[in-house]
Design a protein around this motif. Structure first.
Motif: not given
Length: 444
Positions: A117-123, A281-286, A294-302
């Motif tokens: 949930t937190m990762l999906t929201h972050h993305l 799961a979060a990446g697929l939703a995003a 690019e946003t997904i890749r960068n956000s996952i690192q932070t």
């Protein structure tokens, strides 16, 4: 004027009361326990009638609709009386969803749902979407619907909240996994608990999506027997998927609705195989809500992770102290024991929810050098591991448990709080338990 009765004066209850008042209901809040001052102040401010320490039946059984907090079991006599009178008893997510047109992403599962949930929201947030996060996490969803105007919501949803839905329909549903949990609330029948989780997809249609763990046999078996209407989007660490996400030579690959994304597991801020799944799961939703690759890749690192979930607290004398207080069931503790590569001094115990510890046995034999029991009744833990572990110590406070851990741990060990149980015998909740752990470690 329709009458809304809210049972439970906590976060979800007070949020529902505010939304109900906004939408023109006559609202009454009733809590059998004590209502915290921060909530009673809000109820007074909004001039909402409330009571604590009792349930006055005459003021409850005349409701048009009742919102029941997830902590109250369906079996209590008052709820049974409401059902007999055919008064709808619903959950906060059901009530609040009627008053928003936002796109909903609903996330459930026995483990991983908070991180996902937190990762999906972050993305989504990093992707420029006006998005709120609520449900079983943070602020009340109903209060957000009353006071904010989000275009999308990411909701963490427990099985108890799903038990109280009628029309709730997320555009994207995520099912992280299903392992036995809360069986005390489901007559100790795993089937009932599984059915409860799958309610997240019951109102979905062919325009909606169900993202799920294809490696989870429980989920796969259920889907074979009970097909859903939504589009299936599986993720797997083992097998390539036509639509969904999979792992190939430590590269995460995603393909959904003609959108593709690849990234190395090396860039993940969170370690462990289960976090590869949460990321999928979060990446697929995003991707499905059109966040750029690019946003997904960068956000996952932070992404920083979740407090009380495998949280590194301190290193003292070359011993690391890890707070995994959020592990309130056996499967969550399995991830923790599996993920730690050092000899473990394991602090466990609390309120048992019908746990079967056998799946932990191989990991305990291999990695755990001592168990510190922290609960009012540790019989089940002792019965399960007494013959396998040379050193088992019973403690009844966090301070005592940490002092014992400090004494028996050696250079290169990991002291792990991963209780596999609920916290209500000695603590207010898992956060309180985790905070006490952190405080006790810092006081060493």
């Amino acid at each position: 004027m329709a009458r809304l009765v809210v049972l439970g004066g906590g976060e979800s209850g007070v949020g529902t009361a505010i939304l109900g008042k906004n939408e023109g209901f006559e609202v009454f809040v009733s809590d059998k326990g004590e209502v915290k001052e921060k909530y009673s102040n809000v109820l007074e401010h909004f001039e909402i009638e409330w009571e604590s320490g009792k349930h006055t039946e005459s003021k409850i059984l005349n409701a048009d609709v009742v919102m029941k907090s997830p902590g109250i079991p369906d079996k209590v006599p008052l709820v049974q009386k409401l059902v007999e009178k055919s008064i709808p008893v619903i959950s906060e997510i059901e009530f609040a969803s009627e008053y928003t047109n936002a796109v909903l992403i609903g996330i459930t599962g026995s483990n991983g749902k908070t991180t996902t949930t937190m990762l999906t929201h972050h993305l989504l947030k990093d992707g420029g979407i006006n998005v709120g996060m609520a449900g079983n996490i943070g602020d009340s969803y109903a209060k957000m619907v009353a006071e904010q105007d989000f275009d999308q919501y990411v909701l963490e949803i427990s099985s108890f909240q799903l038990d109280g839905i009628v029309d709730f329909k997320p555009h994207i549903a995520i099912l992280t996994n299903i392992t036995p949990d809360h069986l005390d609330r489901y007559d100790y029948l795993f089937e009932k608990y599984i059915a409860s989780k799958f309610r997240i997809a019951m109102n979905q249609d062919g325009n909606d999506y169900l993202i799920y763990d294809a490696d989870d046999e429980v989920i796969q078996d259920w889907l074979k027997k009970h097909p859903v209407q939504s589009k299936l989007v599986p993720f797997s660490l083992r097998e390539k998927q036509e639509q969904g996400a999979w792992l190939e030579n430590e590269i995460i690959k995603m393909n959904v609705e003609h959108k593709t994304l690849e990234m190395s597991t090396d860039i993940l801020a969170l370690q462990g195989q289960h976090n590869v799944k949460n990321t999928m799961a979060a990446g697929l939703a995003a991707l499905l809500v059109n966040v750029r690759k690019e946003t997904i890749r960068n956000s996952i690192q932070t992404f920083q992770g979740v407090p009380h979930r495998l949280e590194q607290v301190l290193k003292i004398n070359h011993v690391e102290y890890v707070n995994d207080s959020k592990a309130t069931n056996v499967n969550a503790t399995y991830y923790a024991l599996d993920g730690i590569k050092k000899p473990i001094v394991w602090i466990a115990g609390g309120v048992d929810k019908g746990n079967d510890y056998s799946e932990l046995m191989p990991l305990v034999r291999e990695k755990v050098k001592a168990i510190i029991c922290l609960g009012m009744d540790n019989t089940k833990l002792k019965d399960a591991f007494g013959n396998v572990i040379d050193l088992m110590v019973e403690t009844y406070s966090m301070e005592e448990a940490i002092k014992v851990a400090y004494k028996i741990s050696e250079r290169g060990d990991s002291v792990l709080l991963s209780p596999a149980c609920a916290s209500f015998d000695l603590f207010e909740n898992y956060e309180d338990r985790g905070n006490q752990f952190k405080t006790a470690v810092k006081n060493l």
